[in-house]
Enzyme design. Structure first.
Site, PDB file in Angstrom:
ATOM      1  N   ASP A  66       0.508  -1.803   0.266  1.00  0.00           N
ATOM      2  CA  ASP A  66       0.132  -0.662  -0.401  1.00  0.00           C
ATOM      3  C   ASP A  66       1.438   1.175  -0.090  1.00  0.00           C
ATOM      4  OD1 ASP A  66      -2.157  -1.597   0.525  1.00  0.00           O
ATOM      5  OD2 ASP A  66      -2.598  -0.975   2.477  1.00  0.00           O
ATOM      6  N   LYS A  67      -0.062   2.277  -0.148  1.00  0.00           N
ATOM      7  CA  LYS A  67       1.005   3.697  -0.651  1.00  0.00           C
ATOM      8  C   LYS A  67       1.570   4.198   0.820  1.00  0.00           C
ATOM      9  CE  LYS A  67       0.460   9.061  -0.975  1.00  0.00           C
ATOM     10  NZ  LYS A  67      -0.548   9.995  -0.997  1.00  0.00           N
TER      11      LYS A  67
END
Length: 243
Positions: A66-67
């Site tokens: 995930d970011k």
């Protein structure tokens, strides 16, 4: 630190935890997406040209983080390596350990979450929820330390669903600190405290797996320091250029 600075060639090269002729393991910075979304913008994949190390093509992602998740990200350096990595990840043979800070310290010292996950909204495919009709999803966890209503937890996902750790942790009442989706973190609150601490990749059947550990990102290191938690130094991988 800005996206431009962490994605500069020198900065990216300094984040390589392991390099050989088949794969790279990169310490992904928190807050930077691994690839461009619908709106574009800075992303790791666009900067992979700095990681060729003499090969004719850029390395490619073997999986995703995930970011806002930091830590060990595995890249394949050519098609044959990527094909091998694809099989290893899909069959669950890649060992992964995540460190997180959770809210509401669990009373047990360890446990196993076996709860199927499915898309919560068909228009937001990354948003997951526990659903009996979903895909099998299993996560093991162990408390490493407790304090101030928080806990340092090591998570081992045995399956690889989107947002698996975040959704599972919230499901059992210990949402991750700083999670705006599953933990309802306030606007302007602490960033997500989820870190891909270690990875173990059995690239060759006749050799020990390739292993790497990533140091805590600055925001998690600050939380650990404030709570008096001492994380061990990461073990360094010994790069070996093999084809």
């Amino acid at each position: 630190m800005s996206s431009a600075s962490v994605l500069s060639p020198d900065a990216l090269v300094s984040r390589v935890l392991h390099r050989d002729g088949l794969i790279l393991i990169l310490d992904k910075p928190a807050g930077v997406p691994v690839h461009a979304g619908p709106k574009g913008g800075p992303n790791l994949e666009a900067a992979f040209g700095a990681l060729r190390f003499g090969l004719p093509r850029d390395p490619a992602l073997a999986h995703r983080l995930d970011k806002d998740t930091s830590g060990c990200l595995v890249l394949g350096r050519h098609r044959k390596a990527l094909a091998r990595l694809g099989k290893l990840f899909s069959s669950g043979r890649v060992g992964k350990t995540y460190w997180a800070v959770v809210q509401g310290a669990p009373t047990a010292d360890e446990g196993r979450i076996d709860a199927p996950l499915a898309k919560r909204d068909p228009h937001r495919g990354w948003w997951m929820a526990v659903d009996p009709a979903g895909l099998p999803s299993v996560t093991e966890w162990k408390v490493m330390a407790r304090g101030a209503g928080l806990a340092w937890v090591a998570f081992t996902p045995l399956t690889g669903r989107t947002h698996q750790i975040r959704a599972h942790a919230a499901h059992v009442g210990m949402p991750l600190l700083g999670d705006p989706i599953y933990g309802a973190a306030p606007q302007g609150g602490p960033p997500l405290h989820l870190h891909a601490r270690a990875v173990s990749v059995p690239m060759r059947e006749s050799r020990p797996p390739i292993e790497a550990e990533a140091p805590l990102p600055p925001h998690m290191a600050a939380t650990f320091t404030a709570l008096g938690w001492e994380a061990p130094e990461p073990r360094l991988s010994v790069p070996e250029e093999t084809s």
